[in-house]
Scaffold this motif. Sequence first.
Motif, PDB file in Angstrom:
ATOM      1  N   PRO A 511       0.792  -1.235   0.000  1.00  0.00           N
ATOM      2  CA  PRO A 511       0.000   0.000   0.000  1.00  0.00           C
ATOM      3  C   PRO A 511       0.822   1.282   0.000  1.00  0.00           C
ATOM      4  O   PRO A 511       0.348   2.324  -0.443  1.00  0.00           O
ATOM      5  CB  PRO A 511      -0.836  -0.125   1.287  1.00  0.00           C
ATOM      6  CG  PRO A 511      -0.976  -1.596   1.496  1.00  0.00           C
ATOM      7  CD  PRO A 511       0.343  -2.162   1.059  1.00  0.00           C
ATOM      8  N   VAL A 512       2.056   1.197   0.477  1.00  0.00           N
ATOM      9  CA  VAL A 512       2.916   2.381   0.475  1.00  0.00           C
ATOM     10  C   VAL A 512       3.377   2.719  -0.941  1.00  0.00           C
ATOM     11  O   VAL A 512       3.736   3.836  -1.239  1.00  0.00           O
ATOM     12  CB  VAL A 512       4.140   2.152   1.392  1.00  0.00           C
ATOM     13  CG1 VAL A 512       5.069   3.359   1.389  1.00  0.00           C
ATOM     14  CG2 VAL A 512       3.691   1.854   2.818  1.00  0.00           C
ATOM     15  N   SER A 513       3.335   1.723  -1.825  1.00  0.00           N
ATOM     16  CA  SER A 513       3.764   1.815  -3.226  1.00  0.00           C
ATOM     17  C   SER A 513       5.150   1.254  -3.452  1.00  0.00           C
ATOM     18  O   SER A 513       5.794   1.530  -4.471  1.00  0.00           O
ATOM     19  CB  SER A 513       3.683   3.246  -3.779  1.00  0.00           C
ATOM     20  OG  SER A 513       2.348   3.682  -3.781  1.00  0.00           O
ATOM     21  N   TYR A 514       5.646   0.448  -2.519  1.00  0.00           N
ATOM     22  CA  TYR A 514       6.942  -0.204  -2.698  1.00  0.00           C
ATOM     23  C   TYR A 514       6.775  -1.508  -3.484  1.00  0.00           C
ATOM     24  O   TYR A 514       5.880  -2.304  -3.196  1.00  0.00           O
ATOM     25  CB  TYR A 514       7.569  -0.548  -1.351  1.00  0.00           C
ATOM     26  CG  TYR A 514       7.971   0.632  -0.517  1.00  0.00           C
ATOM     27  CD1 TYR A 514       8.542   1.762  -1.091  1.00  0.00           C
ATOM     28  CD2 TYR A 514       7.803   0.619   0.865  1.00  0.00           C
ATOM     29  CE1 TYR A 514       8.923   2.841  -0.318  1.00  0.00           C
ATOM     30  CE2 TYR A 514       8.188   1.698   1.655  1.00  0.00           C
ATOM     31  CZ  TYR A 514       8.745   2.805   1.057  1.00  0.00           C
ATOM     32  OH  TYR A 514       9.134   3.871   1.826  1.00  0.00           O
ATOM     33  N   LEU A 515       7.671  -1.727  -4.461  1.00  0.00           N
ATOM     34  CA  LEU A 515       7.721  -3.004  -5.171  1.00  0.00           C
ATOM     35  C   LEU A 515       8.267  -4.073  -4.237  1.00  0.00           C
ATOM     36  O   LEU A 515       9.335  -3.907  -3.644  1.00  0.00           O
ATOM     37  CB  LEU A 515       8.652  -2.892  -6.381  1.00  0.00           C
ATOM     38  CG  LEU A 515       8.099  -2.284  -7.665  1.00  0.00           C
ATOM     39  CD1 LEU A 515       9.224  -2.126  -8.668  1.00  0.00           C
ATOM     40  CD2 LEU A 515       6.996  -3.153  -8.244  1.00  0.00           C
ATOM     41  N   MET A 516       7.538  -5.173  -4.101  1.00  0.00           N
ATOM     42  CA  MET A 516       7.981  -6.276  -3.262  1.00  0.00           C
ATOM     43  C   MET A 516       8.403  -7.420  -4.180  1.00  0.00           C
ATOM     44  O   MET A 516       7.580  -7.941  -4.941  1.00  0.00           O
ATOM     45  CB  MET A 516       6.864  -6.702  -2.313  1.00  0.00           C
ATOM     46  CG  MET A 516       6.248  -5.532  -1.536  1.00  0.00           C
ATOM     47  SD  MET A 516       7.454  -4.529  -0.598  1.00  0.00           S
ATOM     48  CE  MET A 516       7.848  -5.644   0.735  1.00  0.00           C
ATOM     49  N   LEU A 517       9.670  -7.801  -4.121  1.00  0.00           N
ATOM     50  CA  LEU A 517      10.245  -8.653  -5.166  1.00  0.00           C
ATOM     51  C   LEU A 517      10.645 -10.057  -4.710  1.00  0.00           C
ATOM     52  O   LEU A 517      11.060 -10.871  -5.530  1.00  0.00           O
ATOM     53  CB  LEU A 517      11.468  -7.956  -5.779  1.00  0.00           C
ATOM     54  CG  LEU A 517      11.211  -6.574  -6.398  1.00  0.00           C
ATOM     55  CD1 LEU A 517      12.515  -6.002  -6.942  1.00  0.00           C
ATOM     56  CD2 LEU A 517      10.161  -6.653  -7.497  1.00  0.00           C
ATOM     57  N   ASN A 518      10.548 -10.364  -3.429  1.00  0.00           N
ATOM     58  CA  ASN A 518      11.023 -11.665  -2.944  1.00  0.00           C
ATOM     59  C   ASN A 518      10.353 -12.853  -3.623  1.00  0.00           C
ATOM     60  O   ASN A 518      10.968 -13.885  -3.859  1.00  0.00           O
ATOM     61  CB  ASN A 518      10.819 -11.773  -1.435  1.00  0.00           C
ATOM     62  CG  ASN A 518      11.970 -11.130  -0.681  1.00  0.00           C
ATOM     63  OD1 ASN A 518      12.620 -10.238  -1.202  1.00  0.00           O
ATOM     64  ND2 ASN A 518      12.212 -11.586   0.527  1.00  0.00           N
ATOM     65  N   ASP A 519       9.057 -12.719  -3.910  1.00  0.00           N
ATOM     66  CA  ASP A 519       8.307 -13.846  -4.462  1.00  0.00           C
ATOM     67  C   ASP A 519       8.301 -13.882  -5.992  1.00  0.00           C
ATOM     68  O   ASP A 519       7.790 -14.831  -6.595  1.00  0.00           O
ATOM     69  CB  ASP A 519       6.854 -13.806  -3.968  1.00  0.00           C
ATOM     70  CG  ASP A 519       6.763 -13.913  -2.454  1.00  0.00           C
ATOM     71  OD1 ASP A 519       7.647 -14.561  -1.867  1.00  0.00           O
ATOM     72  OD2 ASP A 519       5.818 -13.353  -1.868  1.00  0.00           O
ATOM     73  N   VAL A 520       8.836 -12.856  -6.621  1.00  0.00           N
ATOM     74  CA  VAL A 520       8.759 -12.737  -8.076  1.00  0.00           C
ATOM     75  C   VAL A 520       9.495 -13.883  -8.762  1.00  0.00           C
ATOM     76  O   VAL A 520      10.591 -14.278  -8.365  1.00  0.00           O
ATOM     77  CB  VAL A 520       9.332 -11.380  -8.543  1.00  0.00           C
ATOM     78  CG1 VAL A 520       9.504 -11.350 -10.059  1.00  0.00           C
ATOM     79  CG2 VAL A 520       8.405 -10.247  -8.107  1.00  0.00           C
ATOM     80  N   LYS A 521       8.875 -14.388  -9.822  1.00  0.00           N
ATOM     81  CA  LYS A 521       9.497 -15.419 -10.657  1.00  0.00           C
ATOM     82  C   LYS A 521       9.493 -14.939 -12.111  1.00  0.00           C
ATOM     83  O   LYS A 521       8.594 -14.209 -12.528  1.00  0.00           O
ATOM     84  CB  LYS A 521       8.732 -16.746 -10.573  1.00  0.00           C
ATOM     85  CG  LYS A 521       8.629 -17.357  -9.185  1.00  0.00           C
ATOM     86  CD  LYS A 521       7.905 -18.690  -9.246  1.00  0.00           C
ATOM     87  CE  LYS A 521       7.681 -19.272  -7.859  1.00  0.00           C
ATOM     88  NZ  LYS A 521       6.662 -18.519  -7.095  1.00  0.00           N
ATOM     89  N   ILE A 522      10.504 -15.378 -12.856  1.00  0.00           N
ATOM     90  CA  ILE A 522      10.576 -15.105 -14.290  1.00  0.00           C
ATOM     91  C   ILE A 522      10.481 -16.435 -15.026  1.00  0.00           C
ATOM     92  O   ILE A 522      11.270 -17.347 -14.772  1.00  0.00           O
ATOM     93  CB  ILE A 522      11.898 -14.403 -14.672  1.00  0.00           C
ATOM     94  CG1 ILE A 522      12.111 -13.142 -13.831  1.00  0.00           C
ATOM     95  CG2 ILE A 522      11.901 -14.051 -16.159  1.00  0.00           C
ATOM     96  CD1 ILE A 522      13.491 -12.533 -13.993  1.00  0.00           C
ATOM     97  N   LYS A 523       9.523 -16.561 -15.920  1.00  0.00           N
ATOM     98  CA  LYS A 523       9.346 -17.818 -16.658  1.00  0.00           C
ATOM     99  C   LYS A 523      10.450 -17.989 -17.699  1.00  0.00           C
ATOM    100  O   LYS A 523      10.895 -17.021 -18.303  1.00  0.00           O
ATOM    101  CB  LYS A 523       7.975 -17.819 -17.356  1.00  0.00           C
ATOM    102  CG  LYS A 523       6.817 -17.781 -16.375  1.00  0.00           C
ATOM    103  CD  LYS A 523       5.510 -17.705 -17.122  1.00  0.00           C
ATOM    104  CE  LYS A 523       4.326 -17.555 -16.170  1.00  0.00           C
ATOM    105  NZ  LYS A 523       3.048 -17.399 -16.874  1.00  0.00           N
TER     106      LYS A 523
END
Length: 523
Positions: A511-523
């Motif tokens: 909600p603050v507008s920070y990108l949260m990247l820990n869970d991100v995956k790239i196919k």
Amino acid sequence: MKNKKVRFPLFVLFVILMLIVQACSTGTKGSIDGSSAEVKNENEGGTLKVLIKSDATSLDPHFITNLYTASIIYQKVYETLVVPDKNMEIQPGLAKEWKQIDNLTWEFKLQEGVKFHDGTDFNAEAVKKTFVRLLDLKTNSPQREKFSMIKEVKIIDDYTVQFLLSEPYAPLLSILAANEGSIMSPKLFDESPAQIAKSPVGTGPFKFEAWQTGKQITLVKNEEYWGEKPNINKVEFKVVPEDTTRLAAIETGEAHITDQVPVSEIERIENSTTMKLYRTDGLGAEFIGFRTHKPPFDNVLVRQAISHAIERDSIVSGVFNNVGKLGNSTMSPKVFGYSENVNPYEYDLNKAKELLKEAGYPNGFEVTLFTPDIKERVSMAEVIQSQLKGIGVDVKVEMLEYGAYVATHEKGEGHMFNSIWGNATGDGDYNQYSLFHTNSIGAPGNFFHYSNPEVDKLLEAGRKEMDPEKRKEVYEKAQMIEMEDAVYIPIRSHEHLAAYNRNVSDLWVNPVSYLMLNDVKIK
């Protein structure tokens, strides 16, 4: 001879088969204990390319004053004692538990076995040194005032600290969870203080690798991270000023994410076969601000006149394509302390002209309005320029690169500015004290240079009040006075947009507008 010829090839075949079985067995064992899986993740993790419009202003949490910069390091390189979840509820971070002993004493039990990226142990001493540095007047941090109620950080043992306050402070946990509360390596303070702004060292899931000024900031996966490791191996934050260029790169797969998306591009993204649009209501609010210490805006009648002359609905619909909602204060409805009872000035050109005449400006005047080089913000400035011509006010619009624009606030330049204040805690104190208290004039957030003793007292009371309902009443009263003083013109509550390539999954923006990247995956 014939039998020997037969036995030899069979023996060789047997050896080969044993080697194959052994290799297969080793591979199976590796996948069970994780070694094989780690190699697979290394191969599949990849490099995430995030496109940003402007370069970072600093990588020192004690000096960062804008969300776009903070998003690069928050919960990536640096971590905080406690963290907000997707609903802004406080969860354990570097502190595994805590308790409020009394109104002035908070105790935190720290995670054990955590190390900073430089190998230094995370412990109570590191926590204390971080806040001693932040609160030291010689540090001259613009974030100091947000923590000024902390009288002492007391070490109880290696993994227990107490925060001793000079006065009760209801939203302590929320400010400790913000980027400003990031815990930094004490080795930095002792050995490389000049490098803190350029080479951050935290405990987070990513380690800082390099900063090519004006081009790129690179983070790499922290293989020794104490928590759950991220899926991706590297993150590159690439500076690409042009909106269309950023989106084209996302669309072709050359890059993966941009969270600075012009509202005019929504349809293009939604119709694309290779891009997706992420939308979420944020905690921020957009507004037009006045430098109340500079003529003619040191006159409240002038500020009220301008407020009556701005047609806000047409800005939200025409400039922002109805992204976000028409605002009534500098608070989003999602922020604690927001009140729907605060009423902005109605659009009324005749009333505006009357007030200007009463203020001694019957023929108007000339002013400068600063805007960052963000497409819709520039468009908004141009609409305001056009609208104010109707009451004889000549507005000169000055468009600046974002870093230069931020610097104008610290110097108090110009007469008007368009801005968005992104609340980093979800609590009204972060909004109200930072924007309107006399102690926050300048870099801490009070870019208006507004000072009202009655508002100061209310905001100080709001910090100390432990009853949530009474706190809401305090903030409502403060907001009504600020509106009466016409310190700003509310435009809209913020809705955050991000565009990402379809090869990316598990992206989220808090909600603050920070990108949260820990869970991100790239196919």
